[in-house]
Write a protein that holds these residues in place. Structure first.
Motif, PDB file in Angstrom:
ATOM      1  N   LEU A 166       0.828  -1.206   0.000  1.00  0.00           N
ATOM      2  CA  LEU A 166       0.000   0.000   0.000  1.00  0.00           C
ATOM      3  C   LEU A 166       0.862   1.255   0.000  1.00  0.00           C
ATOM      4  CD1 LEU A 166      -2.816   1.347   0.284  1.00  0.00           C
ATOM      5  CD2 LEU A 166      -2.554   1.114   2.766  1.00  0.00           C
ATOM      6  N   ARG A 167       1.891   1.289   0.866  1.00  0.00           N
ATOM      7  CA  ARG A 167       2.757   2.473   0.937  1.00  0.00           C
ATOM      8  C   ARG A 167       3.531   2.685  -0.355  1.00  0.00           C
ATOM      9  NH1 ARG A 167       3.085   0.939   6.550  1.00  0.00           N
ATOM     10  NH2 ARG A 167       4.622  -0.672   6.044  1.00  0.00           N
ATOM     11  N   ALA A 168       3.888   1.585  -1.032  1.00  0.00           N
ATOM     12  CA  ALA A 168       4.619   1.695  -2.297  1.00  0.00           C
ATOM     13  C   ALA A 168       3.719   2.125  -3.455  1.00  0.00           C
ATOM     14  CB  ALA A 168       5.286   0.360  -2.626  1.00  0.00           C
ATOM     15  N   GLY A 169       2.410   2.153  -3.211  1.00  0.00           N
ATOM     16  CA  GLY A 169       1.481   2.525  -4.263  1.00  0.00           C
ATOM     17  C   GLY A 169       1.219   1.421  -5.269  1.00  0.00           C
ATOM     18  N   ASN A 170       1.553   0.175  -4.902  1.00  0.00           N
ATOM     19  CA  ASN A 170       1.383  -0.940  -5.830  1.00  0.00           C
ATOM     20  C   ASN A 170      -0.045  -1.475  -5.850  1.00  0.00           C
ATOM     21  OD1 ASN A 170       4.131  -0.778  -6.326  1.00  0.00           O
ATOM     22  ND2 ASN A 170       4.646  -2.364  -4.832  1.00  0.00           N
ATOM     23  N   VAL A 171      -0.668  -1.567  -4.676  1.00  0.00           N
ATOM     24  CA  VAL A 171      -1.995  -2.184  -4.555  1.00  0.00           C
ATOM     25  C   VAL A 171      -2.814  -1.397  -3.547  1.00  0.00           C
ATOM     26  CG1 VAL A 171      -3.277  -4.321  -4.110  1.00  0.00           C
ATOM     27  CG2 VAL A 171      -0.916  -4.452  -4.952  1.00  0.00           C
ATOM     28  N   ASP A 172      -4.094  -1.233  -3.833  1.00  0.00           N
ATOM     29  CA  ASP A 172      -5.042  -0.645  -2.886  1.00  0.00           C
ATOM     30  C   ASP A 172      -5.455  -1.753  -1.922  1.00  0.00           C
ATOM     31  OD1 ASP A 172      -7.127   0.507  -1.507  1.00  0.00           O
ATOM     32  OD2 ASP A 172      -8.242   1.155  -3.273  1.00  0.00           O
ATOM     33  N   VAL A 173      -4.811  -1.782  -0.733  1.00  0.00           N
ATOM     34  CA  VAL A 173      -4.958  -2.885   0.209  1.00  0.00           C
ATOM     35  C   VAL A 173      -5.786  -2.450   1.416  1.00  0.00           C
ATOM     36  CG1 VAL A 173      -3.726  -4.373   1.829  1.00  0.00           C
ATOM     37  CG2 VAL A 173      -2.784  -3.975  -0.446  1.00  0.00           C
ATOM     38  N   ARG A 174      -6.671  -3.359   1.853  1.00  0.00           N
ATOM     39  CA  ARG A 174      -7.406  -3.195   3.110  1.00  0.00           C
ATOM     40  C   ARG A 174      -7.156  -4.437   3.960  1.00  0.00           C
ATOM     41  NH1 ARG A 174     -11.561  -0.149   0.526  1.00  0.00           N
ATOM     42  NH2 ARG A 174     -10.363   1.241  -0.836  1.00  0.00           N
ATOM     43  N   VAL A 175      -7.045  -4.271   5.275  1.00  0.00           N
ATOM     44  CA  VAL A 175      -6.754  -5.390   6.176  1.00  0.00           C
ATOM     45  C   VAL A 175      -7.826  -5.463   7.257  1.00  0.00           C
ATOM     46  CG1 VAL A 175      -5.147  -6.302   7.895  1.00  0.00           C
ATOM     47  CG2 VAL A 175      -4.278  -5.338   5.747  1.00  0.00           C
TER      48      VAL A 175
END
Length: 346
Positions: free
Chosen positions: A170-179
């Motif tokens: 998420l921080r790298a901007g690779n994937v829109d991640v939710r946990v």
């Protein structure tokens, strides 16, 4: 990546671990909302029977595969739910190395898949990342109290590592991640021998076997009915903008283990009694989610009280166990099933 014209259908969604207890309920809910659903499962702990009611749906596909292997999906994906990991102690301790790799390698494979498809990603994490907590109730900013070398570490530390992968992506901007940090969940489609406390007690009571409590039974858990959890997962996946951090999903109602056992006995006509056994290593003494974040960000809170959820779950197990008895071949020995490996967790 270009999106195909889907007509009136909704999103194209991959559910890894979709044949499991929670995963099968999630697949059903997503299909009911008008989406195209692809279930990916190795059937290590999931079951094809959990998907039997969905098999004739033309918008549902099943892929049998381990998430530890590289994953390729030919059609475009809008969302990826990662529920692919054994979730009860007897299951994840049966092959602890594979459990760890499922959380680490499997999550990495699914994150890369989501990145290629520009899909939104939801990681099913767990209250186990809090370990045997020193803070109560557990808030998302609590770092936990986990034994990283104990018999539960394959699951606890595997899920913690998976969260690290997710938030780095998420921080790298690779994937829109939710946990989502999921607390104890129960309901229909639990496996009778999976070792979770609710299914253990119900199955033992229906078989007139003693209900086994580890320790004195004063340790606490909070029990969330599966339909409430699924609603929370879907709301978290669809929430805009990205929450930016983990979200607890669970029922904040707190019960002792002995209270749960007595409640089950009050609902089932049984000759069962309660017996005690030594407490397993690293078994959490208290567990209750603080769900203020879920209430604020998702406008979500559980609706099904434990009394009602248990009644639904008991009815399902009564039917499931009756079907098991009727499918036995005539003339064969009806050997008593082995006592399940028990746990007070999940």
């Amino acid at each position: 990546m270009a999106r195909r014209n889907r007509g009136s259908r909704g999103k194209i969604i991959l559910v890894a671990g979709g044949a499991g207890f929670v995963g099968s309920h999630l697949c059903s809910a997503l299909l009911g909302a008008g989406n195209r659903v692809i279930c990916l499962d190795s059937y290590l702990t999931g079951s094809p029977a959990n998907l039997s009611s969905l098999q004739d749906n033309p918008y549902f596909t099943v892929i049998e595969q381990d998430v530890c292997d590289e994953i390729e999906i030919d059609e475009p994906l809008d969302c990826v739910y990662n529920l692919a990991c054994p979730a009860s102690p007897p299951s994840y301790q049966a092959d602890p190395i594979h459990t760890m790799m499922t959380s680490v390698t499997g999550t990495g494979n699914l994150l890369r898949l989501a990145e290629r498809h520009r899909a939104v990603f939801l990681q099913a994490s767990t209250s186990e990342i809090y370990g045997d907590p020193l803070e109560h109730p557990q808030q998302e900013d609590y770092w936990g109290h986990v034994n990283c070398t104990g018999p539960r570490a394959c699951y606890d530390e595997g899920k913690r590592a998976a969260e690290a992968l997710c938030f780095d992506s998420l921080r790298a901007g690779n994937v829109d991640v939710r946990v989502a940090r999921i607390f104890n969940t129960y309901g229909p489609y639990m496996q009778p021998n999976d070792g979770r406390i609710v299914s253990n007690f119900i199955v033992q009571a229906l078989r007139n076997e003693p209900l086994t409590i580890y320790g004195n039974g004063e340790q606490t858990r909070s029990f969330c009915y599966v339909s409430d959890l699924v609603e929370g997962l879907i709301r978290l996946m669809n929430r805009q903008p990205n929450p930016g951090g983990p979200v607890n999903l669970g029922n904040p109602g707190e019960f002792t283990v002995i209270e749960l056992a007595e409640l089950v006995l009050s609902k089932i006509a049984t000759a069962s009694t309660i017996v005690h056994a030594p407490l397993p290593p690293d078994d959490p003494k208290r567990r209750r989610p603080d769900i203020a974040r879920a209430r604020t960000l998702l406008d979500w809170q559980p609706k099904v009280p434990l009394q009602d959820g248990l009644s639904h779950t008991i009815a399902w197990f009564q039917s499931a166990l009756a079907k098991q008895r009727t499918v036995r071949r005539p003339g064969r020995s009806r050997r008593r099933p082995q006592q399940p490996v028990l746990s007070q967790d999940l």
